[in-house]
Scaffold this active site. Structure first.
Site, PDB file in Angstrom:
ATOM      1  CG  HIS A   1      -1.818  -1.144   1.331  1.00 39.77           C
ATOM      2  ND1 HIS A   1      -1.397  -2.377   1.753  1.00 39.77           N
ATOM      3  CD2 HIS A   1      -3.125  -1.284   1.001  1.00 39.77           C
ATOM      4  CE1 HIS A   1      -2.413  -3.230   1.706  1.00 39.77           C
ATOM      5  NE2 HIS A   1      -3.472  -2.589   1.244  1.00 39.77           N
TER       6      HIS A   1
ATOM      7  CE  LYS B   1     -20.082  22.970 -19.081  1.00 38.89           C
ATOM      8  NZ  LYS B   1     -21.441  23.372 -18.798  1.00 38.89           N
TER       9      LYS B   1
ATOM     10  CG  ASP C   1     -23.809  23.257 -21.600  1.00 40.55           C
ATOM     11  OD1 ASP C   1     -24.415  22.281 -21.145  1.00 40.55           O
ATOM     12  OD2 ASP C   1     -22.669  23.599 -21.224  1.00 40.55           O
TER      13      ASP C   1
HETATM   14  O1  LIG Z   1     -23.148  21.778 -17.315  1.00 44.29           O
HETATM   15  C1  LIG Z   1     -23.450  20.621 -17.486  1.00 44.29           C
HETATM   16  C2  LIG Z   1     -23.922  19.794 -16.373  1.00 44.29           C
HETATM   17  C3  LIG Z   1     -22.948  18.683 -16.154  1.00 44.29           C
HETATM   18  O2  LIG Z   1     -21.731  19.245 -15.838  1.00 44.29           O
HETATM   19  C4  LIG Z   1     -23.332  17.852 -14.929  1.00 44.29           C
HETATM   20  O3  LIG Z   1     -23.431  18.446 -13.866  1.00 44.29           O
HETATM   21  O4  LIG Z   1     -23.493  16.669 -15.018  1.00 44.29           O
HETATM   22  C5  LIG Z   1     -22.785  17.873 -17.416  1.00 44.29           C
HETATM   23  C6  LIG Z   1     -22.353  18.714 -18.587  1.00 44.29           C
HETATM   24  O5  LIG Z   1     -22.449  17.967 -19.766  1.00 44.29           O
HETATM   25  C7  LIG Z   1     -23.247  19.919 -18.755  1.00 44.29           C
HETATM   26  O6  LIG Z   1     -22.717  20.752 -19.733  1.00 44.29           O
END
Ligand SMILES: O=C1C[C@@](O)(C(=O)O)C[C@@H](O)[C@@H]1O
Length: 509
Positions: free
Chosen positions: A122, A293, A330
């Site tokens: 570990h 993003k 989105d």
């Molecule tokens: O903003 C979001 C929500 C998200 O981040 C989620 O919380 O699962 C998943 C993403 O694809 C989306 O653009």
């Protein structure tokens, strides 16, 4: 097939027996009896009833403090206990590599045929290089282990790939696990990489190491019994990621159509290094969220035109030729949710959109803010962007042809009646549920308030807006709609099961 092993960490023999029964009832294949957790443990008195009371095959572990366990006594007593467990017919015994030679001499190399010896190592601090893990495996094999166990710790999610590499090449049965939340992938994908077993806990109070998922999640959300070498890996790369309902939503929908893929929460620190590391065709698609993003645009080789114009990506697909293609689901998810919320279904035609001519204030200039601002502008709205870093608001406003506002001016901003407010920051998102982007007293300036945050379903912003008598649009609607677009791309064009998505969203958000 990878076994699902439930660690038993009860303080008493009775508690352990009860947990062993629960482990069998929830679908565990075996249990690990952590003798070092039992208070006042007396081997000859406690071990026989404990082993008799276990309805599943058992692994006996008596972990000393120096290897991260709770046993503080000497090795001889510990070795005697492990030998006794073998004599009593236990299925597996775990011994730490550091004393494995000594233990082998102690038992003079003899153990019952039925009993398999796991030799473990570990590392609670980090994950060594592939070469070092391979050397460790060789040393473990050399002492005569039936099963090799190496557990390390992920400081970054990319660390897990080194464990996978060693596991796929290992010639002997191996348990390879990477601890911590960043290592979750190693636990869920153990069957994909040939792991002998993976640990699943009964509930959050019964962990024996960090990052262990529950048996229920492994079976029910990740469908671990159906994961194999060919299973495709999908997931949400974000930080934080725990609050997301995408794993439950996508996994349930993938399962409903019998698609051989699993969707994981991926706690990331650097998107580019994640994508470079997990570059095999099997890692075929990702959702990406805060704070990645915008970075995602640079990481993709190709982009859907609208994603490029927005400057943010929430979906990445690895094409069969290895190229990464970025999409933005989105934008359509948020805009159509807002349009429906303010009255009448939206239309592709800007002139007939209920957003046309309206003034919309978008708070946040990150990935979600960019998508909403771009989409609203396209629908003919007049867009104002407020952001903590004013310069970012200015640059987004310039890019889409809108106006920038300082965040502190939001409180008094009221150029006209009937405005729409869209929160595209993470303020109010779990676990910081007290956060809100705008003081309550300014909410009455708006006709409609939308929140991109969907966890919790009713954020502080939406609650306060409702209290002011303002119409609200929940982020859950955007969440469902962006996920529908992702699902189609993940599956190469299979239509998302919308009704099921709505049911899951209603149940879990
Ligand atoms: O903003 C979001 C929500 C998200 O981040 C989620 O919380 O699962 C998943 C993403 O694809 C989306 O653009």
């Amino acid at each position: 097939m990878t076994l699902l092993c439930v660690p038993l960490v009860g303080r008493t023999v009775e508690e352990m027996i009860a947990d062993a029964a629960a482990a069998a009832a929830t679908g565990g294949d075996m249990v690990e009896i952590r003798l070092d957790f039992i208070q006042g443990f007396r081997p000859h008195e406690h071990l026989p009833p404990l082993l008799r009371g276990c309805p599943l095959p058992a692994l006996v572990t008596y972990r000393p403090v120096w290897e991260g366990g709770q046993y503080e006594g000497d090795d001889t007593t510990r070795f005697e206990t492990l030998r006794l467990a073998m004599e009593l017919g236990v299925d597996y015994v775990d011994i730490e590599l550091k004393v494995a030679d000594k233990f082998m001499s102690f038992i003079s190399g003899h153990k019952p045929e039925k009993c398999k010896l796991i030799v473990s190592s570990h590392n609670y601090e980090y994950t060594p290089s592939c070469e070092e893990i391979t050397n460790l495996v060789a040393r473990i094999q050399a002492v005569g282990a039936d099963i090799v166990k190496v557990a390390t710790t992920a400081k970054d999610i990319v660390d897990v790939s080194r464990m996978f590499q060693v596991m796929v090449h290992c010639q002997v049965p191996m348990i390879g696990l990477v601890m911590s939340e960043r290592g979750l992938m190693s636990r869920v994908l153990a069957p994909k990489f040939g792991g002998y077993l993976t640990f699943g806990i009964l509930n959050a109070t019964k962990t024996s190491a960090s990052g262990q998922p529950t048996v229920e999640d492994l079976l029910d959300i990740y469908n671990i019994k159906c994961i194999g070498p060919d299973t495709k890996v999908l997931g949400l790369i974000a930080n934080p990621v725990k609050q997301s309902k995408s794993p439950i939503l996508h996994n349930k929908c993938l399962q409903s159509i019998g698609y051989n893929a699993v969707y994981l929460p991926l706690l990331g620190d650097n998107l580019a290094s994640f994508l470079e590391t997990y570059s095999s065709p099997d890692f075929s698609g990702f959702s990406c969220s805060l704070p990645f993003k915008v970075d995602a645009v640079q990481c993709c080789d190709e982009h859907e035109p609208v994603a490029k114009s927005i400057g943010a990506i929430n979906t990445i697909i690895r094409r069969p030729d290895g190229k990464l293609v970025g999409y933005n689901t989105d934008y359509i998810g948020a805009i159509s949710a807002i349009e429906d919320g303010i009255g009448g279904p939206g239309s592709k035609d800007a002139a007939s959109s209920p957003l046309a001519g309206r003034l919309i204030v978008v708070v946040g200039a990150g990935g979600a803010g960019k998508a909403i601002a771009y989409g609203a502008k396209e629908k003919g709205a007049r867009v104002v962007i407020a952001n903590r870093t004013y310069e970012k608001a200015v640059s987004l406003a310039n890019a889409i042809g809108g106006q920038a506002l300082r965040l502190e001016d939001l409180e008094t901003f009221r150029p006209e009646e009937g405005m729409i407010l869209a929160n595209a920051t993470s303020l109010g998102m779990y676990p910081n549920v007290d956060g809100t982007p705008i003081p309550k007293k300014a909410l009455c300036f708006y006709d409609v308030v939308f929140d991109a945050v969907y966890a919790p379903k009713v954020t502080r912003l939406l609650r306060e807006a409702e209290e002011c008598g303002v119409k609200v649009v929940s982020g859950v609607e955007m969440f469902i709609r962006q996920a529908m677009g992702q699902f189609e791309r993940f599956t190469g064009g299979i239509e998302a099961p919308e009704c099921l998505m709505r049911e899951i969203a209603a149940k879990y958000t």
